[in-house]
Scaffold this motif. Structure first.
Motif, PDB file in Angstrom:
ATOM      1  N   UNK A   1       0.848  -1.322   0.069  1.00  0.00           N
ATOM      2  CA  UNK A   1       0.132  -0.015   0.003  1.00  0.00           C
ATOM      3  C   UNK A   1       0.971   1.228  -0.078  1.00  0.00           C
ATOM      4  N   UNK A   2       1.824   1.160   0.834  1.00  0.00           N
ATOM      5  CA  UNK A   2       2.917   2.250   0.924  1.00  0.00           C
ATOM      6  C   UNK A   2       3.489   2.496  -0.441  1.00  0.00           C
ATOM      7  N   UNK A   3       3.813   1.425  -1.206  1.00  0.00           N
ATOM      8  CA  UNK A   3       4.580   1.684  -2.467  1.00  0.00           C
ATOM      9  C   UNK A   3       3.779   2.170  -3.681  1.00  0.00           C
TER      10      UNK A   3
ATOM     11  N   UNK B   1       5.390  10.241  -6.349  1.00  0.00           N
ATOM     12  CA  UNK B   1       7.163  10.567  -6.541  1.00  0.00           C
ATOM     13  C   UNK B   1       7.493  10.305  -7.668  1.00  0.00           C
ATOM     14  N   UNK B   2       8.952  10.209  -7.882  1.00  0.00           N
ATOM     15  CA  UNK B   2       9.515   9.840  -9.244  1.00  0.00           C
ATOM     16  C   UNK B   2       9.566   8.413  -9.263  1.00  0.00           C
ATOM     17  N   UNK B   3       8.927   7.531  -8.554  1.00  0.00           N
ATOM     18  CA  UNK B   3       9.148   6.100  -8.564  1.00  0.00           C
ATOM     19  C   UNK B   3       8.700   5.548  -9.978  1.00  0.00           C
ATOM     20  N   UNK B   4       7.544   6.138 -10.352  1.00  0.00           N
ATOM     21  CA  UNK B   4       6.909   5.837 -11.759  1.00  0.00           C
ATOM     22  C   UNK B   4       8.005   5.831 -12.875  1.00  0.00           C
TER      23      UNK B   4
ATOM     24  N   UNK C   1      10.799   3.388 -12.567  1.00  0.00           N
ATOM     25  CA  UNK C   1      10.228   2.085 -13.046  1.00  0.00           C
ATOM     26  C   UNK C   1      10.131   2.170 -14.551  1.00  0.00           C
ATOM     27  N   UNK C   2       9.748   3.158 -15.317  1.00  0.00           N
ATOM     28  CA  UNK C   2       9.675   3.018 -16.780  1.00  0.00           C
ATOM     29  C   UNK C   2      11.087   2.795 -17.319  1.00  0.00           C
ATOM     30  N   UNK C   3      12.040   2.879 -16.642  1.00  0.00           N
ATOM     31  CA  UNK C   3      13.213   2.547 -17.377  1.00  0.00           C
ATOM     32  C   UNK C   3      13.262   0.912 -17.578  1.00  0.00           C
TER      33      UNK C   3
END
Length: 271
Positions: A147-149, A156-159, A162-164
């Motif tokens: 849920x936190x992720x 945040x810039x997590x997306x 991961x898009x890399x």
């Protein structure tokens, strides 16, 4: 078939990207690596290459449908997606690459898929299974972290990070995250498969794993009749191959050499 060093395999309706490192499955024992719930072939980094160099075995790495450059999946994923992967996709993939004998190595979701396959099929070609941070049941800590992720992915810039690694990043993320956060997924339990595994298992578990606790290891010890080697790694989270690379590499290499090289006398060199 002869596998290129990288490419795509058509399995069912999906094109799955892969890497083949070292000798072909027809020539030597092969380690087939199954990635985590947000992983891909590329996200293993150089760990597959180092594992191949350490063991002399072939190493086959691929991205499941919905991940990396593989075909996206229809969302939402069914809540038994790991069982379907183990029983419908993995057998076809192993046959397609000409798998003769070797080991499944899975991380997180990939470890769960490997455990299901080993318990359900009794595949005589398998000599052992390596499970890194496996899940056999759903724990509160797993749901809380997932849920936190989700919040981090959306705020945040997590997306972007991961898009890399994923051509269809939302497909990869929400396919995994949505299943785990579905209230009905709390009943997910694959521990029954463990009682039917008849080959050695190695489990590597970080003691600070934010997605699972030592309970997962305890379940394996309770359910398995086969040998279970456990390595608990202090100050390590969910990804021992990244956070404790040298120990993980040494532990996995020793396990596969012991069950394949020494037992079968296959002549594969030790590092």
């Amino acid at each position: 078939m002869t596998l290129s060093s990288s490419g795509f395999l058509r399995i069912g309706d999906n094109d799955l990207e892969y890497r083949m490192i070292g000798p072909q499955p027809s020539e030597a024992p092969t380690i087939v690596m199954l990635h985590e719930g947000l992983g891909s072939a590329a996200m293993w980094g150089d760990f597959p290459d180092r594992l191949q160099a350490s063991t002399g075995m072939g190493v086959f790495v691929y991205s499941r449908a919905g991940y990396g450059a593989s075909t996206p999946v229809t969302l939402p994923r069914p809540l038994d997606y790991m069982t379907r992967e183990a029983l419908d996709v993995l057998p076809a993939l192993l046959d397609a690459i000409g798998f003769q004998r070797g080991v499944l190595l899975g991380h997180s979701d990939g470890a769960s898929i490997a455990a299901i396959y080993a318990g359900a099929t009794g595949d005589h070609r398998l000599r052992g299974v390596v499970l890194i941070a496996p899940h056999f049941v759903v724990e509160d800590v797993s749901v809380a972290s997932i849920a936190e992720i989700k919040t981090l992915y959306e705020t945040t810039d997590l997306r972007a990070k991961l898009a890399r690694w994923h051509r269809n990043v939302d497909n990869a993320f929400y396919g995994w995250n949505g299943a785990w956060l579905d209230p009905d997924f709390r009943r997910w339990d694959i521990s029954d498969y463990l009682a039917y595994v008849r080959i050695p298992i190695a489990i590597l578990q970080g003691e600070a794993d934010q997605y699972g606790t030592i309970r997962q290891v305890e379940i394996a010890k309770e359910e398995c009749y086969c040998p279970v080697d456990v390595t608990l790694i202090p100050r390590c989270g969910h990804s021992p191959h990244r956070e404790a690379t040298e120990l993980t590499l040494a532990t996995v290499s020793e396990f596969v050499r012991r069950i394949l090289i020494l037992h079968e006398g296959s002549g594969i060199r030790a590092a």
